[in-house]
Write an enzyme that holds these catalytic residues in place. Structure first.
Site, PDB file in Angstrom:
ATOM      1  N   LEU A 177       8.597   6.302  -9.136  1.00 18.85           N
ATOM      2  CA  LEU A 177      10.029   6.632  -8.565  1.00 18.85           C
ATOM      3  C   LEU A 177      10.631   5.639  -7.735  1.00 18.85           C
ATOM      4  CD1 LEU A 177       9.350  10.565  -8.451  1.00 18.85           C
ATOM      5  CD2 LEU A 177      10.692   9.299 -10.296  1.00 18.85           C
ATOM      6  N   GLY A 229      -6.472  11.748 -14.028  1.00 18.11           N
ATOM      7  CA  GLY A 229      -5.904  10.689 -13.118  1.00 18.11           C
ATOM      8  C   GLY A 229      -4.886  10.859 -12.089  1.00 18.11           C
ATOM      9  N   ASP A 238      -2.732  12.787   2.093  1.00 17.29           N
ATOM     10  CA  ASP A 238      -2.042  11.913   1.132  1.00 17.29           C
ATOM     11  C   ASP A 238      -0.469  12.326   1.357  1.00 17.29           C
ATOM     12  OD1 ASP A 238      -2.138   9.940  -0.881  1.00 17.29           O
ATOM     13  OD2 ASP A 238      -1.011  11.401  -2.156  1.00 17.29           O
ATOM     14  N   LYS A 285       2.626   9.999   2.893  1.00 17.59           N
ATOM     15  CA  LYS A 285       3.772   9.628   2.021  1.00 17.59           C
ATOM     16  C   LYS A 285       5.087   9.923   3.215  1.00 17.59           C
ATOM     17  CE  LYS A 285       1.881  10.178  -2.278  1.00 17.59           C
ATOM     18  NZ  LYS A 285       1.545  10.895  -3.433  1.00 17.59           N
TER      19      LYS A 285
END
Ligand code: ADP
Ligand code: ASP
Ligand code: MG
Length: 814
Positions: free
Chosen positions: A613, A664, A678, A682
């Site tokens: 994105l 995945g 994580d 971000k």
């Protein structure tokens, strides 16, 4: 009358001589021809070697001479039927004997004067022209062999003698006036001085011999036959897609050849230019190809520059000191000192402060230059008025040549920004007021890259070669390679980008292939590749020094991040899928961005947030256009979104996580997703990109995962999650009871960032986010009531690879 010169490669073998003879035969049908012949390719070099070997007292010269002799004899035997070759063979034999005697003399006295060397060298041209002459006779073309030494008179500057034009022209004219034959064969390169000693006209001088003859007899045309189809926009050995130049002016040809385009020896142009005799450069091996026509005017053309060339082995001398300012005569003394030592100056620059003069010379004169200049300025140096001469070697001169440059602005700007973008440092610059040439002194190790990037900038049909190195060939890496492979033609046709993968590495092996890795079999190639660590790989990349280089990090390794600075410092762009760099200490992140800016490279990491994105680039655009980001709210974990969207109590939580990993979406260690690390990374990256100086510790992280889950291995983690099913179940049920949904949300509000699991209602912007989707809301000064929303798949190998791909394209076009 036509003068035709055949270069070393045109007489380099029996086959080549056959071709040469065929060309001459055709020309002879309609013209009187003077044929000037070089030595067989490589012969002059071997003769020099023989002389030098003898000088050192070594009898190895015998073998060198015997090789030379054998090559000629062999060529003759191939060219002629049995008895026809006897006279030429006899001639070679006698000449080689003479050479042996000369070399033996050199060996005994251990001295090789330039005078003797010229004698030795004359063998090459004499024998080759004899062979060609005999071959012509053999095929029925009557011709006269004439020794050029009888006509071309020079001074006694052996090795690079100066021609006495009056004497020479007179002799040439009278020879041609008095000799009735329609065809003449002459050795190039050699001449003689007033005492009758053999001299030579400088390496490559056969072209010059031909031009002197052409000018003296007012030839209709001078043809230079060689192994390329004319002058090209750059040395074809350097630039694979160099283009042939169909027309060029004398002055341009002179500049190009002066600055290294070897195809024609620079002094050649002057005599023919004075007489307006056109010069045609043709390829002996492709005689029907058009070639290059050199004349006084050339047809109008769109291109601003004609060619790019370079000279290697250049030394830069710099004379500096405050004692020079405002005092006339320093440069005169510098140049006089160099001239007295017969040192040719290739390029000069002087800063307007007059504090320094910089001069480029051939490297072989470096020591002598230092000696003579320091001697000349001995007094000033001792008095501290100027510094001893600065001498730096290892440089090359790069030159952009073209008559059209003077009518255009911005060429030097383009030249230097192209070089800068490729990390080529410019040591000095010179542009003559004729504006026909812009030269730059650069390090020799950058020459190939520089010539290629400039050629691409000024000549390519818009095509640009991009060299990509990929570290990490896991799921995303594989997809990326697949995308690069399948899009290659489209990129070439529609975007004029020739994207090549030139390096690949996984955690164990690495390979570099300057010509490009065959992407159909990259797995096999990598499996066979050498063991290499990332540091070594980076060093080798720097050594390889390819233009428009991009390094792509699709690993999760902090070792790989360590090489970013040195790559950026060499103007290699870095594209990181790896989040470590952008989320490490703020200082490190800032330094990487500064380094990229300083060295005109790109440091992109779009896929660090929201996979493919366009989040980070949108944020950058907002800020660039003067907007201010006040608040960000985001669902940034495809994994967590997938997990909470799929966890409905019908299956255990751990199983849903396992599925996310199998598909995945997770980090290699799924705990980094589950414990919020994580997502915290971000939002940290977004906060920084929005202009806030935050560290990882500043991010408030409300964990939903019981602490025990974080202990041990990934397998332990799955086991512990199963044991904790009750905990997850109650989170789900509590929210369900209130009619709410679980979402893992990151936010930034006025510089404060947090991440955590929230229960949200139907009215919430994120309520309908399905699957692994991400969404980012930017509340800015412009988007204050209704946020700017970016939403879509935020995880998965394909979209991530596509995001990396987009970064590569962005970096390629920057
Ligand atoms: P010859 O032996 O025929 O005199 P040279 O070796 O002197 O030939 O010159 C031809 C070579 O010049 C070509 O093979 C090519 O590699 C080299 N060269 C360098 N720059 C250029 C250029 N701009 N255009 C064409 N050839 C070039
Ligand atoms: N044979 C000489 C040289 O190699 C001259 C020439 O080829 O033009 O320099
Ligand atoms: Mg040549």
């Amino acid at each position: 009358m036509k003068v035709m010169k055949f270069g070393g490669s045109s007489v380099g073998s029996a086959e080549a001589i056959e071709k040469t003879a065929a060309i001459i035969r055709q020309a002879g049908e309609t013209n009187t021809c003077a044929i000037v012949v070089s030595a067989m390719q490589g012969t002059t070099d071997s003769l020099i070697e023989a002389g030098r070997t003898a000088e050192s007292g070594d009898d190895g010269y015998i073998e060198i001479l015997s090789n030379i002799s054998e090559r000629h004899t062999d060529t003759i035997q191939r060219l002629f039927d049995n008895d026809a070759h006897t006279p030429v063979l006899d001639f070679v034999e006698t000449t080689v004997k003479e050479l042996e005697n000369l070399c033996e003399g050199v060996r005994l006295v251990r001295e090789l004067s330039t005078k003797t060397l010229d004698r030795i060298l004359s063998f090459g041209e004499i024998v080759a022209s004899r062979i060609v002459s005999a071959k012509l006779t053999g095929v029925g073309l009557e011709n006269t062999w004439k020794d050029s030494r009888m006509m071309i008179r020079t001074d006694s500057n052996h090795g690079s003698a100066t021609v006495d034009a009056t004497e020479t022209n007179g002799r040439i004219r009278s020879y041609f006036e008095t000799t009735a034959t329609k065809m003449h064969c002459l050795p190039g390169f050699i001449a003689s001085d007033a005492d009758g000693y053999t001299t030579t006209l400088g390496r490559g001088g056969s072209d010059y011999t031909a031009a002197i003859i052409a000018a003296a007899i007012d030839a209709d045309i001078l043809e230079i036959w060689t192994d390329v189809s004319g002058m090209m926009t750059a040395d074809p050995r350097f630039v694979r897609n160099a283009r042939q130049i169909s027309h060029i002016t004398y002055r341009e040809a002179m500049e190009l050849s002066h600055f290294g385009a070897k195809v024609i020896y620079p002094p050649t142009i002057q005599p023919v230019m004075a007489k307006g005799i056109p010069v045609m450069i043709k390829n002996t091996f492709e005689p029907d190809t058009q070639g290059t026509l050199i004349e006084s005017e050339s047809p109008p053309r769109a291109e601003m520059i004609r060619g790019i060339t370079s000279i290697d082995a250049v030394t830069v001398l710099s004379l500096e000191g405050s004692g020079m300012v405002g005092i006339p005569g320093f440069s005169k003394r510098l140049f006089d000192a160099l001239a007295r030592a017969s040192i040719n100056v290739i390029l000069i620059t002087q800063s307007s402060s007059e504090h320094s003069i910089c001069v480029a010379i051939e490297q072989r004169h470096a020591e002598m230059a230092k000696l003579v200049v320091d001697l000349e300025f001995e007094y000033e140096i001792t008095a501290g008025k100027i510094e001893p001469l600065g001498v730096e070697s290892g440089f090359s001169i790069l030159a952009l040549v073209g008559d059209n440059m003077k009518e255009h602005t911005g060429i030097s700007g383009r030249m230097f920004s192209t070089l800068g973008h490729n990390g080529v440092n410019i040591h000095a610059i010179a542009q003559g007021s004729s504006e026909r040439n812009i030269s730059a002194i650069i390090s020799s190790r950058d020459v190939r890259k520089a010539v290629n990037s400039l050629h691409e900038e000024f000549f390519s049909d818009g095509k640009k070669q991009i060299n990509v190195y990929i570290a990490g060939v896991g799921t995303v890496g594989n997809r990326l390679i697949e995308q690069l492979r399948s899009q290659h033609q489209h990129l070439l046709d529609d975007m004029r980008l020739n994207l090549r993968v030139v390096g690949l590495a996984n955690s164990k092996r690495a390979l570099l292939a300057a010509e490009g890795v065959d992407l159909d079999i990259y797995r096999e190639i990598l499996a066979e590749a050498d063991e290499m660590n990332i540091g070594e790989l980076a060093d080798k990349m720097i050594e390889l020094n390819l233009r428009n280089s991009i390094f792509v990090d699709i690993t999760a390794s902090s070792d790989v991040v360590e090489v970013y600075p040195k790559l950026l410092e060499r103007s290699v762009s870095v594209i990181a899928c790896n989040k470590i760099a952008a989320s490490s200490e703020f200082e490190k992140y800032r330094r990487l961005k500064d380094t990229a800016r300083e060295y005109d490279a790109n440091f992109f990491f779009e896929t660090n947030v929201g996979a493919g994105l366009p989040v980070i680039h949108t944020l950058a655009d907002l800020r660039r256009s003067g907007d201010r980001v006040n608040r960000i709210e985001a669902v940034l974990s495809g994994t967590l979104n997938f997990v909470f969207n799929n966890y409905d109590g019908s299956r255990p939580f751990s199983e849903v996580v396992r599925q996310a990993q199998a598909e995945g979406y997770t980090e290699p260690d799924p705990r980094l997703d589950l414990n919020g690390t994580d997502v915290a990374r971000k939002i940290l990256i977004l906060a920084r990109e929005a202009g806030y100086e935050l560290e990882m510790d500043d991010i408030e992280n409300t964990a939903f995962l019981p602490g025990a889950c974080m202990d041990g291995s990934v397998d332990d983690f799955y086991a512990e999650m199963s044991r904790q099913e009750g905990h997850f179940r109650s989170l789900l049920e509590d929210a369900g009871a209130k009619g709410l949904k679980l979402k893992y949300i990151a936010s930034l509000d006025d510089g404060r960032a947090s991440v955590g699991l929230q229960s949200i209602g139907q009215e919430h912007n994120f309520a309908n986010l399905s699957g692994k989707d991400n969404a980012v809301l930017f509340y800015t000064n412009r988007y204050s009531d209704q946020p700017l929303v970016i939403k879509g798949a935020g995880a998965g190998a394909d979209v991530t690879a596509a995001g990396v791909f987009a970064d590569i394209i962005r970096a390629s076009r920057a």
